[in-house]
Every structure is written in C-alpha cells, then in structure tokens.
Design a protein around this motif. Structure first.
Motif, mmCIF file in Angstrom:
data_model
loop_
_atom_site.group_PDB
_atom_site.id
_atom_site.type_symbol
_atom_site.label_atom_id
_atom_site.label_comp_id
_atom_site.label_asym_id
_atom_site.label_seq_id
_atom_site.Cartn_x
_atom_site.Cartn_y
_atom_site.Cartn_z
ATOM 1 N N THR A 22 23.570 -13.722 -9.505
ATOM 2 C CA THR A 22 24.014 -12.991 -10.701
ATOM 3 C C THR A 22 23.107 -11.814 -11.040
ATOM 4 O O THR A 22 23.403 -11.045 -11.957
ATOM 5 C CB THR A 22 24.110 -13.924 -11.933
ATOM 6 O OG1 THR A 22 22.841 -14.533 -12.157
ATOM 7 C CG2 THR A 22 25.167 -14.996 -11.745
ATOM 8 N N GLN A 23 21.993 -11.686 -10.320
ATOM 9 C CA GLN A 23 21.130 -10.505 -10.524
ATOM 10 C C GLN A 23 20.236 -10.342 -9.295
ATOM 11 O O GLN A 23 20.274 -11.156 -8.367
ATOM 12 C CB GLN A 23 20.275 -10.638 -11.790
ATOM 13 C CG GLN A 23 19.179 -11.687 -11.691
ATOM 14 C CD GLN A 23 18.160 -11.608 -12.844
ATOM 15 O OE1 GLN A 23 18.541 -11.425 -13.990
ATOM 16 N NE2 GLN A 23 16.883 -11.745 -12.535
ATOM 17 N N LEU A 27 22.391 -10.632 -5.979
ATOM 18 C CA LEU A 27 23.583 -9.850 -6.351
ATOM 19 C C LEU A 27 23.786 -8.692 -5.376
ATOM 20 O O LEU A 27 24.926 -8.400 -4.978
ATOM 21 C CB LEU A 27 23.448 -9.342 -7.794
ATOM 22 C CG LEU A 27 24.581 -8.452 -8.298
ATOM 23 C CD1 LEU A 27 25.944 -9.124 -8.156
ATOM 24 C CD2 LEU A 27 24.341 -8.052 -9.765
ATOM 25 N N GLY A 44 24.986 -19.230 -9.940
ATOM 26 C CA GLY A 44 23.935 -19.127 -10.948
ATOM 27 C C GLY A 44 24.131 -20.317 -11.872
ATOM 28 O O GLY A 44 25.101 -21.069 -11.753
ATOM 29 N N ASP A 46 24.329 -19.996 -15.249
ATOM 30 C CA ASP A 46 24.968 -19.573 -16.496
ATOM 31 C C ASP A 46 26.426 -19.171 -16.209
ATOM 32 O O ASP A 46 26.688 -18.169 -15.533
ATOM 33 C CB ASP A 46 24.161 -18.384 -17.046
ATOM 34 C CG ASP A 46 24.684 -17.891 -18.383
ATOM 35 O OD1 ASP A 46 23.852 -17.581 -19.242
ATOM 36 O OD2 ASP A 46 25.915 -17.798 -18.572
ATOM 37 N N GLU A 48 28.775 -17.901 -17.943
ATOM 38 C CA GLU A 48 29.255 -16.603 -18.404
ATOM 39 C C GLU A 48 28.785 -15.471 -17.467
ATOM 40 O O GLU A 48 29.556 -14.563 -17.140
ATOM 41 C CB GLU A 48 28.723 -16.358 -19.818
ATOM 42 C CG GLU A 48 29.687 -15.557 -20.654
ATOM 43 C CD GLU A 48 29.206 -15.508 -22.096
ATOM 44 O OE1 GLU A 48 29.083 -16.584 -22.704
ATOM 45 O OE2 GLU A 48 28.939 -14.390 -22.573
ATOM 46 N N ARG A 49 27.527 -15.542 -17.060
ATOM 47 C CA ARG A 49 27.002 -14.495 -16.154
ATOM 48 C C ARG A 49 27.741 -14.542 -14.817
ATOM 49 O O ARG A 49 28.104 -13.510 -14.250
ATOM 50 C CB ARG A 49 25.502 -14.710 -15.900
ATOM 51 C CG ARG A 49 24.637 -14.518 -17.112
ATOM 52 C CD ARG A 49 23.165 -14.659 -16.751
ATOM 53 N NE ARG A 49 22.658 -13.445 -16.146
ATOM 54 C CZ ARG A 49 21.546 -13.390 -15.413
ATOM 55 N NH1 ARG A 49 20.838 -14.465 -15.182
ATOM 56 N NH2 ARG A 49 21.148 -12.251 -14.905
ATOM 57 N N VAL A 50 27.971 -15.753 -14.316
ATOM 58 C CA VAL A 50 28.691 -15.893 -13.037
ATOM 59 C C VAL A 50 30.092 -15.302 -13.176
ATOM 60 O O VAL A 50 30.551 -14.520 -12.333
ATOM 61 C CB VAL A 50 28.751 -17.388 -12.602
ATOM 62 C CG1 VAL A 50 29.686 -17.563 -11.424
ATOM 63 C CG2 VAL A 50 27.352 -17.907 -12.273
ATOM 64 N N SER A 51 30.764 -15.660 -14.272
ATOM 65 C CA SER A 51 32.140 -15.205 -14.477
ATOM 66 C C SER A 51 32.203 -13.674 -14.598
ATOM 67 O O SER A 51 33.123 -13.029 -14.066
ATOM 68 C CB SER A 51 32.683 -15.894 -15.732
ATOM 69 O OG SER A 51 33.818 -15.265 -16.168
ATOM 70 N N THR A 52 31.222 -13.082 -15.272
ATOM 71 C CA THR A 52 31.203 -11.612 -15.429
ATOM 72 C C THR A 52 31.118 -10.932 -14.061
ATOM 73 O O THR A 52 31.846 -9.967 -13.789
ATOM 74 C CB THR A 52 29.995 -11.191 -16.305
ATOM 75 O OG1 THR A 52 30.112 -11.863 -17.549
ATOM 76 C CG2 THR A 52 29.954 -9.695 -16.531
ATOM 77 N N ILE A 53 30.251 -11.453 -13.191
ATOM 78 C CA ILE A 53 30.096 -10.839 -11.858
ATOM 79 C C ILE A 53 31.363 -11.037 -11.031
ATOM 80 O O ILE A 53 31.850 -10.101 -10.379
ATOM 81 C CB ILE A 53 28.880 -11.448 -11.103
ATOM 82 C CG1 ILE A 53 27.585 -11.288 -11.905
ATOM 83 C CG2 ILE A 53 28.753 -10.845 -9.701
ATOM 84 C CD1 ILE A 53 27.042 -9.893 -12.023
ATOM 85 N N GLU A 199 14.729 -7.055 -11.430
ATOM 86 C CA GLU A 199 14.439 -7.484 -12.796
ATOM 87 C C GLU A 199 13.177 -8.345 -12.841
ATOM 88 O O GLU A 199 12.346 -8.216 -13.737
ATOM 89 C CB GLU A 199 15.612 -8.306 -13.371
ATOM 90 C CG GLU A 199 16.897 -7.521 -13.590
ATOM 91 C CD GLU A 199 17.817 -7.519 -12.371
ATOM 92 O OE1 GLU A 199 17.330 -7.633 -11.225
ATOM 93 O OE2 GLU A 199 19.036 -7.366 -12.572
#
Ligand code: NAP
Length: 259
Positions: A22-23, A27, A44, A46, A48-53, A199
């Motif tokens: 996810t990052q 990624l 990942g 999380d 929400e983060r997985v779904s966003t990607i 990051e």
C-alpha cells in the motif's frame, strides 16, 4: 526451433502477490507489475488503504485484487493464503516485501524487539514462501519467489543490529528455496535495495546531519527514487530471467562497493 533474441519482460497472464504493497517499494513493484500486464494482489493490514489502491489501479485499467492480512500473524497465515488461492487462484509470483526496522544495538534492544523484528521480517516470509512455493508446485506453475532483503543482508552497522540478523537470514532463505524448488521449475531470488527515498526513510532523508552523509557515501551522489526498484522486480518475475535462480540483485547505486 525459432529463437527470439528480444528479451521477454511481459507479465501478461500472471498473478502476483506483493506483501506490504500500500506504500513504498511494495506499491512501486505492484504498479510496475500491473503496467507489465500482471494481475496484482495488494496486501496490507489496513482495509481502507488496500481498497484505495485497488480501486485506483482498476480505474487506471489494471487488474487488481485486495488481500487484507497481517502477514506476521503466523497462526492465521495458512488459512488466509489458502482462501486467497481459492478465490483467485495460486499466485505465479510472490514478492516478500514487508519489512520493519528497529534501529538499536543488541545491547539496547529488548527481547521483545528481537522477537518482533525477526517474526515480521524473517519468519513470516519463510512461512509464506513455503506455502506459496508448495501451492505453485502442486499446480505446476513456473513460479517466482522474490524477496526484498537490503544491503544490510550482507553488511552490518553499529547501532542497528537486529535488522541485519533478519535480512541475512532472508538471504539464506532465498538460496534454500532456490535449491529446494528449482527442480519444480520455481525460482527464488532477492533484491537488495540501498537507500530509497520512501515514506519510511523520510525522517532520515530530512535529518540535516544524517541525510547528507547518505548522499555523500553513494557513488551516484543521491537517494534512489522509489520507481528505481521496478526494473529489478520486473526482471526477476519475467520470462527473460528464467535461468536466474538463487541470486540477490543489489540496487544501491554502488553504495556497498565503496569503502
Ligand atoms: N526503503 C528503503 O530504502 C529500503 C532499503 C532497503 C531495504 N528495504 C526493504 O524493502 C521493503 C519495503 O520497504 P519500504 O521502506 O518500502 O516499506 P514501508 O514504506 O514501511 O511500507 C510497508 C508496507 O507494508 C505494509 N505492512 C507493514 N507491516 C505489515 C504486515 N505485518 N502485514 C502486511 N502488510 C504490512 C504497510 O501497510 P500497513 O501499515 O497499512 O499494513 C506498507 O504498505 C522492506 O522489506 C525493507 O526492509 C527498503
């Protein structure tokens, strides 16, 4: 027999699971694989983060699938991986990318620090690799196991002891898998990144003392851009590297060959 001399870097028709995607480098690798034609499984902890990607990749015309799972929870790993295989099939490519770092000397580290880092960075990858390699072999896949180590996979640095212990263990795993699963047509290789401006390195890069030291020690005189990991990752997953097995490809701008 016709021989093509154009190296084949395509991942068309392949499915790749990239842990911790996810990052950061995970990624970038997922994006490089998707751009090379693979279906990518984004992982990942999380949702929400997985779904966003996943949504972003699909919106860009790629094939992406979510795998929300803490890969360091060893007791859950087998069930989670077999459910994933049942839903979308056994991945052709596994990238062991998740890795944490606890920068402490051994004398300062707690036993809990040591157990946590070795569990996340080493044991989780060993367990997932053998699950994936077994499933690839059972399904007759010409699988690829690719593991992110580090230049700390060969070197050690004062005040940062646990990470090299785990990463040097991963180098052993990469070679052991190459020997054990090579006869099934499955290769195992590693990528050893140097200092990438991801990051997780933002604090170090911004440090007015330590940041310039990193740049000054590198023959290329700069941090690596995160996208500079993509070429090595695609090469080791693609048909053009079919005879590369048990190798660890260093991507560090020459950092580890200076003294
Ligand atoms: N960056 C560098 O310069 C560098 C240099 C040498 C080696 N490496 C190696 O390259 C790899 C990637 O580094 P990075 O800096 O790109 O990492 P990062 O920025 O810390 O990214 C970690 C990724 O893994 C996920 N993650 C963390 N723990 C997880 C777990 N237990 N289960 C599932 N997902 C998890 C994170 O998402 P969630 O937190 O949402 O779960 C995130 O997507 C690591 O193995 C690292 O040791 C990096």
């Amino acid at each position: 027999m016709s021989t093509s001399f154009r190296p084949d870097f395509s991942l068309q028709g392949k499915t790749a699971l990239i842990t911790g995607s996810t990052q950061g480098l995970g990624l970038v690798i997922a994006r490089a694989y998707a751009a090379s034609g693979a279906r990518v499984i984004i992982n990942g902890r999380d949702a929400e983060r997985v779904s966003t990607i996943v949504k972003a990749l699909i919106a860009e015309g790629h094939d992406a699938y979510p795998f929300v799972q803490d890969i360091s929870r060893l007791a859950d790993q087998e069930l989670a991986f077999s459910q994933l295989c049942r839903s979308i099939g056994t991945p052709d490519i596994l990238v062991n990318n998740v890795g944490i770092r606890i920068r402490k000397a051994l004398g300062e580290a707690t036993l809990q620090d040591i157990i946590e880092l070795i569990n996340v960075d080493l044991i989780a990858a060993v367990q997932l690799s053998r699950l994936a390699a077994g499933a690839m072999a059972d399904n007759g896949l010409q699988g690829r196991l690719i593991t992110l180590t580090s230049i700390a996979g060969e070197l050690a640095r004062l005040g940062d002891a646990i990470y090299p212990i785990a990463k040097q263990g991963l180098c052993g795993m990469i070679r052991a898998l190459a020997v054990e699963y090579g006869p099934s047509g499955i290769t195992s290789n590693g990528i050893a990144p140097g200092t990438f401006a991801t990051e997780s390195n933002a604090e170090l890069a911004a440090d007015p003392v330590k940041g310039p030291v990193v740049v000054g020690r590198n023959p290329l005189g700069r941090w690596a851009r995160p996208d500079e990991i993509g070429g090595a990752a695609v090469f080791l997953a693609a048909p053009c590297s079919s005879y590369v097995n048990g190798h660890i490809l260093v991507v560090d701008g020459g950092f580890s060959v200076t003294f």
